[in-house]
Write a protein that holds these residues in place. Sequence first.
Motif, PDB file in Angstrom:
ATOM      1  N   ASP A   3      40.943  31.680  26.895  1.00  0.00           N
ATOM      2  CA  ASP A   3      39.680  31.960  27.570  1.00  0.00           C
ATOM      3  C   ASP A   3      39.880  31.973  29.079  1.00  0.00           C
ATOM      4  O   ASP A   3      40.600  31.147  29.626  1.00  0.00           O
ATOM      5  CB  ASP A   3      38.633  30.894  27.227  1.00  0.00           C
ATOM      6  N   PHE A   4      39.214  32.923  29.746  1.00  0.00           N
ATOM      7  CA  PHE A   4      39.276  33.062  31.190  1.00  0.00           C
ATOM      8  C   PHE A   4      37.872  33.258  31.735  1.00  0.00           C
ATOM      9  O   PHE A   4      37.010  33.796  31.052  1.00  0.00           O
ATOM     10  CB  PHE A   4      40.124  34.274  31.587  1.00  0.00           C
ATOM     11  N   ILE A   5      37.646  32.832  32.973  1.00  0.00           N
ATOM     12  CA  ILE A   5      36.368  33.048  33.641  1.00  0.00           C
ATOM     13  C   ILE A   5      36.624  33.923  34.859  1.00  0.00           C
ATOM     14  O   ILE A   5      37.525  33.652  35.655  1.00  0.00           O
ATOM     15  CB  ILE A   5      35.712  31.718  34.052  1.00  0.00           C
ATOM     16  N   PHE A   6      35.832  34.976  34.972  1.00  0.00           N
ATOM     17  CA  PHE A   6      35.922  35.906  36.090  1.00  0.00           C
ATOM     18  C   PHE A   6      34.610  35.908  36.836  1.00  0.00           C
ATOM     19  O   PHE A   6      33.547  35.774  36.235  1.00  0.00           O
ATOM     20  CB  PHE A   6      36.183  37.334  35.589  1.00  0.00           C
ATOM     21  N   ALA A   7      34.656  36.112  38.128  1.00  0.00           N
ATOM     22  CA  ALA A   7      33.454  36.292  38.940  1.00  0.00           C
ATOM     23  C   ALA A   7      33.791  37.310  40.009  1.00  0.00           C
ATOM     24  O   ALA A   7      34.884  37.294  40.578  1.00  0.00           O
ATOM     25  CB  ALA A   7      33.012  34.988  39.577  1.00  0.00           C
ATOM     26  N   GLY A   8      32.858  38.222  40.246  1.00  0.00           N
ATOM     27  CA  GLY A   8      33.113  39.231  41.252  1.00  0.00           C
ATOM     28  C   GLY A   8      32.084  40.330  41.227  1.00  0.00           C
ATOM     29  O   GLY A   8      31.013  40.193  40.639  1.00  0.00           O
ATOM     30  N   ASN A   9      32.455  41.435  41.862  1.00  0.00           N
ATOM     31  CA  ASN A   9      31.582  42.593  41.965  1.00  0.00           C
ATOM     32  C   ASN A   9      32.159  43.732  41.129  1.00  0.00           C
ATOM     33  O   ASN A   9      33.378  43.952  41.135  1.00  0.00           O
ATOM     34  CB  ASN A   9      31.460  43.044  43.419  1.00  0.00           C
ATOM     35  N   ILE A  10      31.287  44.462  40.465  1.00  0.00           N
ATOM     36  CA  ILE A  10      31.719  45.588  39.651  1.00  0.00           C
ATOM     37  C   ILE A  10      32.107  46.744  40.572  1.00  0.00           C
ATOM     38  O   ILE A  10      31.303  47.211  41.360  1.00  0.00           O
ATOM     39  CB  ILE A  10      30.611  46.033  38.689  1.00  0.00           C
ATOM     40  N   SER A  11      33.360  47.194  40.461  1.00  0.00           N
ATOM     41  CA  SER A  11      33.825  48.320  41.271  1.00  0.00           C
ATOM     42  C   SER A  11      33.892  49.612  40.463  1.00  0.00           C
ATOM     43  O   SER A  11      33.913  50.696  41.027  1.00  0.00           O
ATOM     44  CB  SER A  11      35.190  48.019  41.887  1.00  0.00           C
ATOM     45  N   PHE A  12      33.934  49.490  39.148  1.00  0.00           N
ATOM     46  CA  PHE A  12      33.943  50.643  38.247  1.00  0.00           C
ATOM     47  C   PHE A  12      33.261  50.225  36.964  1.00  0.00           C
ATOM     48  O   PHE A  12      33.480  49.117  36.475  1.00  0.00           O
ATOM     49  CB  PHE A  12      35.380  51.097  37.950  1.00  0.00           C
ATOM     50  N   LEU A  13      32.458  51.117  36.395  1.00  0.00           N
ATOM     51  CA  LEU A  13      31.723  50.796  35.174  1.00  0.00           C
ATOM     52  C   LEU A  13      31.614  52.032  34.301  1.00  0.00           C
ATOM     53  O   LEU A  13      31.199  53.096  34.770  1.00  0.00           O
ATOM     54  CB  LEU A  13      30.327  50.283  35.531  1.00  0.00           C
ATOM     55  N   ASP A  14      32.018  51.905  33.042  1.00  0.00           N
ATOM     56  CA  ASP A  14      31.870  52.982  32.061  1.00  0.00           C
ATOM     57  C   ASP A  14      31.197  52.379  30.832  1.00  0.00           C
ATOM     58  O   ASP A  14      31.851  51.761  29.994  1.00  0.00           O
ATOM     59  CB  ASP A  14      33.218  53.584  31.707  1.00  0.00           C
ATOM     60  N   LEU A  15      29.882  52.527  30.768  1.00  0.00           N
ATOM     61  CA  LEU A  15      29.112  51.935  29.665  1.00  0.00           C
ATOM     62  C   LEU A  15      29.468  52.555  28.328  1.00  0.00           C
ATOM     63  O   LEU A  15      29.485  51.863  27.303  1.00  0.00           O
ATOM     64  CB  LEU A  15      27.614  52.080  29.932  1.00  0.00           C
ATOM     65  N   SER A  16      29.761  53.849  28.289  1.00  0.00           N
ATOM     66  CA  SER A  16      30.052  54.508  27.012  1.00  0.00           C
ATOM     67  C   SER A  16      31.378  54.035  26.416  1.00  0.00           C
ATOM     68  O   SER A  16      31.528  53.997  25.203  1.00  0.00           O
ATOM     69  CB  SER A  16      30.057  56.021  27.168  1.00  0.00           C
ATOM     70  N   SER A  17      32.334  53.667  27.277  1.00  0.00           N
ATOM     71  CA  SER A  17      33.630  53.169  26.794  1.00  0.00           C
ATOM     72  C   SER A  17      33.691  51.654  26.718  1.00  0.00           C
ATOM     73  O   SER A  17      34.658  51.108  26.187  1.00  0.00           O
ATOM     74  CB  SER A  17      34.756  53.656  27.706  1.00  0.00           C
ATOM     75  N   GLY A  18      32.701  50.974  27.303  1.00  0.00           N
ATOM     76  CA  GLY A  18      32.698  49.519  27.296  1.00  0.00           C
ATOM     77  C   GLY A  18      33.788  48.916  28.159  1.00  0.00           C
ATOM     78  O   GLY A  18      34.486  47.994  27.736  1.00  0.00           O
ATOM     79  N   LEU A  19      33.922  49.443  29.369  1.00  0.00           N
ATOM     80  CA  LEU A  19      34.907  48.841  30.263  1.00  0.00           C
ATOM     81  C   LEU A  19      34.381  48.810  31.688  1.00  0.00           C
ATOM     82  O   LEU A  19      33.513  49.593  32.070  1.00  0.00           O
ATOM     83  CB  LEU A  19      36.251  49.555  30.201  1.00  0.00           C
ATOM     84  N   MET A  20      34.887  47.848  32.433  1.00  0.00           N
ATOM     85  CA  MET A  20      34.521  47.705  33.840  1.00  0.00           C
ATOM     86  C   MET A  20      35.689  47.111  34.601  1.00  0.00           C
ATOM     87  O   MET A  20      36.539  46.423  34.029  1.00  0.00           O
ATOM     88  CB  MET A  20      33.291  46.811  33.997  1.00  0.00           C
ATOM     89  N   ASP A  21      35.722  47.417  35.879  1.00  0.00           N
ATOM     90  CA  ASP A  21      36.667  46.786  36.790  1.00  0.00           C
ATOM     91  C   ASP A  21      35.859  45.917  37.730  1.00  0.00           C
ATOM     92  O   ASP A  21      34.773  46.308  38.162  1.00  0.00           O
ATOM     93  CB  ASP A  21      37.433  47.823  37.610  1.00  0.00           C
ATOM     94  N   LEU A  22      36.378  44.747  38.021  1.00  0.00           N
ATOM     95  CA  LEU A  22      35.709  43.882  38.976  1.00  0.00           C
ATOM     96  C   LEU A  22      36.682  43.473  40.052  1.00  0.00           C
ATOM     97  O   LEU A  22      37.891  43.442  39.820  1.00  0.00           O
ATOM     98  CB  LEU A  22      35.125  42.645  38.292  1.00  0.00           C
ATOM     99  N   VAL A  23      36.155  43.208  41.216  1.00  0.00           N
ATOM    100  CA  VAL A  23      36.961  42.726  42.334  1.00  0.00           C
ATOM    101  C   VAL A  23      36.532  41.301  42.618  1.00  0.00           C
ATOM    102  O   VAL A  23      35.360  41.030  42.863  1.00  0.00           O
ATOM    103  CB  VAL A  23      36.773  43.609  43.588  1.00  0.00           C
TER     104      VAL A  23
END
Length: 71
Positions: A3-23
């Motif tokens: 398990d990992f915890i991430f916090a940040g801002n979304i820099s890329f988001l693809d709702l149809s593919s279910g993926l995001m990049d965060l910084v």
Amino acid sequence: GSDFIFAGNISFLDLSSGLMDLVDPKDNKSYRLYFDSGRIPVTRTLHTGDHFRATANYGAARYVANGITVY
């Protein structure tokens, strides 16, 4: 997986593919998270630039979110 915890801002988001990049603002590193919008309804309201916290498991060579809180 672990398990990992991430916090940040979304820099890329693809709702149809279910993926995001965060910084992560602490180290300015980018991380890719996968998610299932059926299991995490809040993902349907996400936008690029949103600040959030996510709990994710690491498995099959990727991080998969199992909980997301938007701030």
